[in-house]
Motif scaffolding. Structure first.
Motif, PDB file in Angstrom:
ATOM      1  N   SER A   2       0.814  -1.207   0.000  1.00  0.00           N
ATOM      2  CA  SER A   2       0.000   0.000   0.000  1.00  0.00           C
ATOM      3  C   SER A   2       0.848   1.258   0.000  1.00  0.00           C
ATOM      4  CB  SER A   2      -0.913  -0.001   1.215  1.00  0.00           C
ATOM      5  OG  SER A   2      -0.128   0.141   2.393  1.00  0.00           O
ATOM      6  N   GLY A   3       2.115   1.147   0.399  1.00  0.00           N
ATOM      7  CA  GLY A   3       2.961   2.343   0.452  1.00  0.00           C
ATOM      8  C   GLY A   3       2.696   3.209   1.656  1.00  0.00           C
ATOM      9  N   LEU A   4       1.734   2.815   2.518  1.00  0.00           N
ATOM     10  CA  LEU A   4       1.380   3.681   3.639  1.00  0.00           C
ATOM     11  C   LEU A   4       2.419   3.617   4.752  1.00  0.00           C
ATOM     12  CD1 LEU A   4      -2.490   3.146   3.889  1.00  0.00           C
ATOM     13  CD2 LEU A   4      -1.256   5.140   3.059  1.00  0.00           C
ATOM     14  N   LEU A   5       3.066   2.464   4.898  1.00  0.00           N
ATOM     15  CA  LEU A   5       4.035   2.337   5.996  1.00  0.00           C
ATOM     16  C   LEU A   5       5.164   3.341   5.815  1.00  0.00           C
ATOM     17  CD1 LEU A   5       3.979   0.530   8.450  1.00  0.00           C
ATOM     18  CD2 LEU A   5       5.506  -1.051   7.300  1.00  0.00           C
ATOM     19  N   SER A   6       5.532   3.593   4.571  1.00  0.00           N
ATOM     20  CA  SER A   6       6.610   4.542   4.327  1.00  0.00           C
ATOM     21  C   SER A   6       6.203   5.962   4.714  1.00  0.00           C
ATOM     22  CB  SER A   6       7.020   4.518   2.849  1.00  0.00           C
ATOM     23  OG  SER A   6       5.909   4.875   2.054  1.00  0.00           O
ATOM     24  N   LEU A   7       4.903   6.260   4.658  1.00  0.00           N
ATOM     25  CA  LEU A   7       4.428   7.593   5.057  1.00  0.00           C
ATOM     26  C   LEU A   7       4.616   7.800   6.550  1.00  0.00           C
ATOM     27  CD1 LEU A   7       1.025   8.156   3.226  1.00  0.00           C
ATOM     28  CD2 LEU A   7       3.154   9.379   2.874  1.00  0.00           C
ATOM     29  N   LEU A   8       4.569   6.709   7.316  1.00  0.00           N
ATOM     30  CA  LEU A   8       4.612   6.845   8.774  1.00  0.00           C
ATOM     31  C   LEU A   8       6.029   7.035   9.291  1.00  0.00           C
ATOM     32  CD1 LEU A   8       2.019   4.129   9.802  1.00  0.00           C
ATOM     33  CD2 LEU A   8       1.684   6.517   9.256  1.00  0.00           C
ATOM     34  N   ARG A  10       8.203   9.140   8.626  1.00  0.00           N
ATOM     35  CA  ARG A  10       8.543  10.538   8.882  1.00  0.00           C
ATOM     36  C   ARG A  10       8.159  10.964  10.289  1.00  0.00           C
ATOM     37  NH1 ARG A  10       5.698  13.502   4.220  1.00  0.00           N
ATOM     38  NH2 ARG A  10       6.002  11.985   2.593  1.00  0.00           N
TER      39      ARG A  10
END
Lengths: 177, 446
Positions: A2-8, A10
């Motif tokens: 989903s790519g969402l883990l990379s958003l977190l 930061r």
């Protein structure tokens, strides 16, 4: 993915600043034992936690086990004002390593209890013995037997093991189950 | 500062639909459509969802999980939120949803939509199994009785909904690339239409499947072929001959090829599409989706025929009685394949099965002669095998035997076992039959 883990990811620095303040509240509990963390200690401890999580390839959401480790070890006779912060750092790294080494089969509270018991017991406050001897043995037992202690070995002599009878003569050894 | 004029378009173009939420958030943040506070709130929401799922899977006993577990949890969370946001007709409306609802609310919206899909799949699977095409094809049976039910069972026991790859043992006429529960639904919808179509032509399906299997050196049970496609293709070709059945003879196929080869691609396509419209009219399914499915199938078939330059051999299924066993210059097997066939024939203890293997596996006269002389057919089996051949094949074999004729009886000159057996068998045939085969042999020899 989903790519969402990379958003977190930061969030790390913001989380660290906020969590450091929360960690300092532990001083209320540990001060009677002569133990307290400075703000720098708390930030360093949280960075150690982040690195330990990264090195052990684990993800933790929230303040995590630091409070639990501090609460568990603050009354140890082998932890004093001089070594409190460093001991907590070492225990944090050891904790996440052991979570993987025990295949995530021990709850956090049980693992911390075992660490404390060994630290205060046979290890007599030695982090080297705790990590290199007692915890290695414990993790091996968990992986092999599913428990922190290995099962007791029977010390009955051969032929009297209980579940079978053995007869021997010059030529034959008969085992009857 | 937010640029409202950008709401109508460009910054949200080029969103990656594979990672929709993350891509939408990044693009919106980059275009100033989401401020730091909003982003932080969304990230907090995602963290909260992850935290609650970690608590759930660890029963609250562990505050951390292996990164792979967290990745999977976050992927599943992202998948559900993607579903909710993609439900909006445009990225701009997706962004509006993202701003107006918490991550938790979007997650619940997504899981609700997915549950609805799953319930639709249950109904579709029930219908597909109730209208199943009667066939011996194993791929089709496994798809209906094992694969799809397993996907739905796995969905029900999943702790959290997520995406998954859909793999099937049976090819559908229309290629479906969708994954997850949406992919299952799309495939079931296609299968329901195909079942409806095939149900109308059930009496001929078995023969078409057997013919296709024979032409492709496999068995009907193991054939990897779509029943709707082979039926539709034969029906369309038969319509070009002015017929409404699905049977095609080898000569008819050859005749159609002669007609189609010289045509331009557009002309071939037009013929086949017109045949499809005729088929739709005569079938009168009264189902617009099925009619469109037939038209799409016809268009795909036209494309393939055009790519083959008008050749029909790869597509048309020729009736079994009409199919020649082999050709003088037919395709030869390579050494490994030939050995495998010879071993299979040798291991059979039944002449009829040996004959069937020969019919299914060999196309070349040279291969047939080599097999007959390979020691895998025994004395008493030769007669039954030769009897299973058509007269053309017998004539070709006759042409390979050095022989003299003694009062219309064949006497081979070489002491080759199969040739002597052939002569025995040939000499016991009726006089008319022997004359026909002998005449055909002379014709084939030129």
């Amino acid at each position: 993915m989903s790519g969402l883990l990379s958003l977190l990811s930061r969030q790390d620095d913001a989380l660290i600043r906020r969590d450091a303040d929360e960690l300092l509240r532990l001083n209320d509990l540990t001060r009677p034992y002569g133990l307290s963390l400075t703000h720098e200690d708390a930030v360093a401890l949280l960075k150690v936690r982040t690195d330990a999580l990264k090195n052990s390839r684990r993800i933790e959401v929230g303040p995590g086990v630091l409070e639990k480790l501090a609460e568990a070890f603050c009354d140890s006779a082998y932890v004093d004002g001089q070594n409190y912060a460093d001991t907590l750092c070492a225990l944090t790294e050891l904790f996440y390593y052991l979570k993987n080494d025990t295949l995530d089969s021990l709850p956090d509270d049980e693992l911390i209890a075992v660490m404390k018991q060994c630290f205060d017991g046979d290890c007599e406050g030695s982090l080297e013995l705790l990590a290199g001897r007692d915890m290695e043995t414990m993790a091996r037992n968990v992986r092999a037997y599913g428990s922190v202690e290995a099962p007791l070995e029977t010390d009955k002599p051969a032929g009297e093991a209980g579940d079978y009878a053995v007869e021997e003569d010059e030529q034959w050894r008969t085992v009857r189950f | 500062m937010e640029n409202r004029s950008l709401l109508s378009g460009t910054p949200l173009d080029g969103i990656d639909y594979g990672v929709y939420t993350a891509s939408l958030m990044r693009r919106a943040a980059g275009a100033g459509l989401l401020d730091e506070r909003a982003l932080a709130a969304m990230q907090e929401g995602l963290l909260g969802l992850l935290r609650s799922q970690i608590e759930e899977i660890t029963r609250g006993e562990s505050s951390s999980v292996p990164a792979e577990t967290a990745d999977q949890l976050m992927d599943d969370i992202g998948y559900c939120i993607d579903v909710a946001l993609k439900h909006a007709p445009t990225p701009q409306e997706s962004l509006a949803l993202l701003r107006e609802h918490s991550m938790d609310a979007l997650y619940r919206m997504g899981t609700g939509l997915l549950d609805r899909e799953e319930r639709a799949c249950e109904g579709l699977l029930s219908r597909v199994r109730a209208t199943r095409t009667p066939t011996v094809n194993e791929g089709y049976r496994i798809l209906l009785d094992v694969t799809f039910p397993q996907y739905l069972r796995d969905w029900k026991v999943r702790r959290h909904p997520g995406d998954f790859v859909v793999l099937t043992e049976y090819p559908l006429a229309r290629e479906v690339s969708a994954s997850g529960i949406f992919g299952v639904r799309e495939r079931l919808e296609s299968l329901a239409l195909e079942n409806r179509f095939c149900g109308r032509f059930a009496p001929v399906l078995d023969g078409l499947l057997r013919g296709w299997a024979r032409q492709n050196r496999t068995s009907p049970a193991e054939a990897y072929v779509n029943l709707f496609t082979i039926t539709l293709q034969n029906l369309l070709l038969a319509r070009l001959l002015g017929r409404e059945d699905a049977a095609l003879g080898a000569g008819e196929r050859a005749g159609l090829e002669e007609r189609l080869r010289p045509l331009a691609a557009e002309q071939r396509a037009a013929l086949l599409l017109r045949a499809a419209e005729g088929l739709i009219d005569s079938c009168a399914f009264e189902n617009a989706r099925l009619n469109d499915y037939i038209r799409e199938g016809a268009a795909r078939f036209a494309g393939e025929v055009n790519r083959a330059g008008g050749a029909l051999t790869p597509f048309a299924v020729v009736a079994e009685e009409d199919a020649p066993l082999l050709f003088i210059d037919g395709e030869r097997l390579d050494n490994d394949a030939f050995s495998a066939v010879a071993d299979e024939v040798l291991l059979c203890d039944d002449a009829a099965r040996k004959a069937r293997i020969i019919r299914e596996e060999l196309r070349s006269l040279d291969d047939l002669c080599d097999l007959l002389g390979a020691g895998c057919v025994f004395d008493d089996e030769y007669a039954e095998i030769f009897s299973s051949f058509d007269e053309a094949t017998a004539a070709l074999l006759l042409g390979r035997i050095r022989a003299v004729w003694e009062e219309r009886a064949l006497r081979p000159l070489d002491e080759i076992e199969w040739q002597e057996a052939f002569a025995d068998w040939f000499n016991r045939l009726g006089a008319d039959c022997r004359e026909r085969i002998r005449a055909l042999s002379k014709t084939l020899a030129g």
